[in-house]
Write an enzyme that holds these catalytic residues in place. Structure first.
Site, PDB file in Angstrom:
ATOM      1  N   GLU A 177       0.804  -1.223   0.000  1.00 15.23           N
ATOM      2  CA  GLU A 177       0.000   0.000   0.000  1.00 15.23           C
ATOM      3  C   GLU A 177       0.843   1.283   0.000  1.00 15.23           C
ATOM      4  O   GLU A 177       0.424   2.291  -0.566  1.00 15.23           O
ATOM      5  CB  GLU A 177      -0.934   0.007   1.217  1.00 15.23           C
ATOM      6  N   SER A 456     -55.055 -27.541  23.328  1.00 13.64           N
ATOM      7  CA  SER A 456     -55.016 -28.423  24.501  1.00 13.64           C
ATOM      8  C   SER A 456     -53.743 -28.314  25.326  1.00 13.64           C
ATOM      9  O   SER A 456     -53.659 -28.927  26.394  1.00 13.64           O
ATOM     10  CB  SER A 456     -55.217 -29.874  24.061  1.00 13.64           C
TER      11      SER A 456
END
Length: 769
Positions: A177, A456
């Site tokens: 870089e 139920s």
């Protein structure tokens, strides 16, 4: 002539004032920029997401961890299978024998060191030794990072100090870089002149950026391209170099750089990128992996290794050539690295938030104690009870069983939906959640947000209410299953029916529950009073306030699956209420503890009463609507549970538990349409397959104080003996068992006592009747 000199003098003075004002203005602007730059760089640079972790897998002799489960855990943690483990994050498996080079991790009670483990795992951990062959008492693998709570801009990063990065990676970043990074003062003179020439010629605004300039551009400035912004970038780069060391600038750049995308989540910094692309911490990267990350830094979208593998590989190999040329690595090492594949994980394994339904529960509980802004910016570390092994079994069961149901009943594929949760009973910790049939679906979470009639599954609350009134009810008390017709307070006629459209007269209480007869539950509930049943539901953990109408007795109440799990957690825990929780502890970004979510428990029902209900719910599994579960479970596994089906078969439920885990499953349609399935054919198979997969332990066989078991003949409720016709071994609260003895029972008692005349006396007594 004199006036001209005065005019010229005034002009010079005006120019001087103007230049002074301009200089003052520029100086002021420079000072303002400098203040802004320093304040941001020295303050909190980033809004850090909260990262969420699963439970840590604990290994010890006898731990219920199978070889396959250990293998799966290592794979999900990003460990690499190799022939000879040399580094942390590597393992070897040969049958049931493992060699694992574990990673270190800072737990709340201390550091778990990295070390080599020798493990033998069959159905349980049979051996656990270190590299020297010495036995180990306990080892904890690092917890899996399962997701995060991100800032509004969805940036995700893992902050690293420069010293934490491999030296080769730092050198590679600089070499590729900005090779003059340690020699310039923030600007590249040649690069800047080249860019200026292009810009003045009317061409595209160019860069020529150093690492410092790139940091300024990404950290401080907007993405616009203009000469003004470029000049501001240059000034700020010089100021940054003036105030801070090269190490500080490089460290900030390494944590700021954009390196990829995972959906909405932006990957920033090399630490997070290592996990994103390779599912491993940065200190485990190999040379070819480091080179790929540096390559991606040139343009994360352009060099995306999943979408553009050839382009990414070419760039990676160029990086390796640069590293060899700059003598960062040996030429031979670079050549070997260039022969390696890219080595990235599958894209679906790269992202966090693979378990969005569970994360929704974590967020819901965190927001009770933290502001949303803190969750999205303070870098919290949240440790949870999530168990990826249980979650995997749950997701597998949902996918396979829903597909089988749709195929069997010729339902269009994908029509049915499901939601479920699994809870560790001893602690009340939620270990798995599914909010959709599709694993990893981040959308409507049915487990937390879908309120559906429970059918139920509400009935145990009715029978619990009765059993607590021991002077009137036992498990063998007769319950009426006869027709009901009544006008409710709303003026409507309520006329419930059984599923088989028949009534069954009077039958024992336990049988009414195990067969899930609606008329029996309704008659009993009305006899007890709907308000009393509602009170039982509150004691079990219900927080809503429903209307006390008779239809509630048959499950008209609408709850989410997680709410149903709360009710059944109190039942499974023998009457001890514990608020369901998903979080164990929270740490700040500096690994300091903020909050520990301690176990809270409150006894709301006597263990003896709850034991009777457990017996009845085991009857559901042995003889009633839940017996299909034993197509998956071993017959030796004692489990308890309850099916639930709502009107027109719109909802299919099952809630059940063994000795260690509770599970609640809902199956239905999002449009609330009817289905040709019931609780036993829809939800129950998902529960049963999940529990089989996680090795559900049987219910404990211990007997609480205040409970006696007796052989009783039914329907007459006569004390009897083992082997007598119609005799059943049943629990009773002390002093509530029948007192009358059957003929067979007296005969057996006489034989046991040695009284051989007892049968003759029984015969004579019967003749006189």
């Amino acid at each position: 002539m004199r006036p001209k000199r005065r005019t010229g003098s005034r002009a010079l003075r005006a120019l001087a004032v103007l230049l002074g004002a301009a200089a003052t203005l520029l100086l002021g602007l420079l000072v303002a920029v400098d203040i802004e730059l320093r304040a941001t760089f020295e303050g909190r640079k980033w809004a850090l997401p909260a990262h969420v972790y699963a439970r840590s897998l604990e290994l010890y002799l006898g731990a219920s961890v199978t070889a396959d489960a250990l293998h799966s855990e290592l794979d999900q943690l990003g460990y690499r299978a190799v022939d000879e483990p040399q580094r942390a994050g590597q393992y070897r498996r040969r049958g049931s024998q493992f060699v694992v080079n574990s990673r270190s991790f800072e737990f709340s009670d201390g550091l778990e060191p990295a070390r080599q483990l020798h493990i033998e795992a069959g159905q349980r951990i049979a051996a656990l030794r270190d590299a020297d062959g010495q036995p180990l008492n306990l080892v904890r693998l690092e917890p899996m990072r399962i997701g995060g709570i991100y800032p509004a801009h969805f940036e995700d990063r893992e902050l690293l100090r420069l010293a934490q990065l491999p030296a080769a990676l730092v050198e590679a970043i600089v070499a590729v870089e900005d090779r003059n990074f340690y020699r310039h003062y923030g600007l590249s003179v040649s690069g800047t002149l080249r860019a200026l020439k292009s810009n003045l010629a009317g061409g595209r605004i160019q860069g020529g950026s150093t690492i410092t300039q790139q940091l300024v551009k990404n950290f401080y400035l907007s993405p616009e391209r203009s000469l003004q912004r470029k000049l501001r970038e240059a000034v700020m780069a010089l100021l940054l170099e003036l105030h801070y060391s090269k190490a500080e600038i490089l460290e900030a750049y390494i944590n700021e750089i954009y390196l990829g995308q995972a959906g909405k989540r932006a990957i920033h910094g090399y630490g997070m990128a290592a996990r994103h692309y390779f599912a491993k911490p940065i200190d485990e990267l190999e040379l070819h992996e480091m080179a790929l990350l540096v390559a991606v830094g040139k343009g994360a979208s352009w060099y995306n290794p999943w979408k553009q593998p050839e382009r990414a590989r070419a760039r990676r190999d160029l990086v390796l050539q640069i590293l060899a040329r700059e003598r960062v690595v040996a030429a031979a090492a670079a050549e070997r690295a260039s022969q390696r594949e890219l080595g990235v994980v599958a894209p679906e394994n790269s992202g966090f938030n693979r378990y969005p339904a569970f994360l929704d529960l974590v967020k819901q509980q965190l927001r009770q104690d933290y502001r949303d802004s803190d969750l999205r910016a303070e870098g919290l570390r949240v440790f949870t009870s999530f168990d990826p092994t249980v979650q995997g079994e749950l997701e597998r069961a949902i996918g396979e069983r829903l597909g089988a149901v749709e195929s069997r009943y010729r339902i269009a594929a994908g029509t049915l939906q499901a939601a479920a949760s699994v809870v560790r009973i001893a602690s009340g910790e939620v270990v798995a959640v599914a909010g959709d049939r599709q694993p990893g679906y981040a959308g409507f979470n049915r487990a937390l947000d879908a309120r559906r009639q429970v059918g139920s599954t509400i009935k145990p609350a009715i029978y619990l209410t009765a059993l607590e009134e021991s002077s009137r009810y036992t498990l063998t008390s007769p319950v009426s299953d006869r027709p009901i017709s009544m006008i409710t307070d709303s003026g409507e006629r309520w006329q419930p029916q059984n599923f088989d459209k028949r009534s069954h007269g009077d039958l024992p209480l336990y049988a009414a529950l195990s067969n899930s007869y609606n008329l029996a539950a309704a008659n009993l509930g009305l006899e007890l009073g709907v308000d009393r049943v509602l009170d039982s539901l509150r004691r079990l953990g219900l927080e809503r306030e429903p209307e006390p109408n008779p239809a509630l007795l048959l499950g008209s109440l609408a709850l989410t699956p997680i709410e149903v799990a709360q009710l059944y957690q109190t039942i499974a825990a023998e009457g001890f209420y514990t608020p369901l929780r998903a979080i164990r502890e929270v740490y700040d970004a500096n690994q300091q503890p903020l909050h520990r979510y301690h176990y809270r428990v409150e006894q709301r029902y006597p263990r003896a009463v709850m034991h009777l209900l457990h017996y009845a719910l085991q009857g559901v599994m042995r003889d009633g609507t839940g017996r299909r579960a034993y197509q998956w479970l071993d017959r030796e596994v004692a489990a308890a549970g309850k099916t639930g089906t709502t009107n027109d078969n719109r909802d299919s439920w099952f809630a059940g538990f063994g000795g260690d885990f509770l599970g609640v499953v809902w199956v239905g349609r999002d449009d609330n349409g009817s289905m040709p399935v019931t609780g036993s054919s829809g939800a129950l198979p998902i529960w049963a397959q999940t529990m089989q997969g996680i090795g559900l332990q049987p219910l404990a066989s211990g007997l609480p104080d205040g409970v006696d078991y007796r052989w009783v003949e039914l329907p007459g409720q006569l004390l009897s003996a083992e082997g007598c016709p119609g005799a059943r071994y049943l629990p009773y609260l002390a002093g509530t068992a029948p007192s009358a003895v059957s003929r067979c029972g007296r005969t057996a008692a006489g034989r046991q006592s040695g009284d051989w005349l007892a049968p003759l006396r029984d015969w004579w007594r019967d003749q006189r009747r």
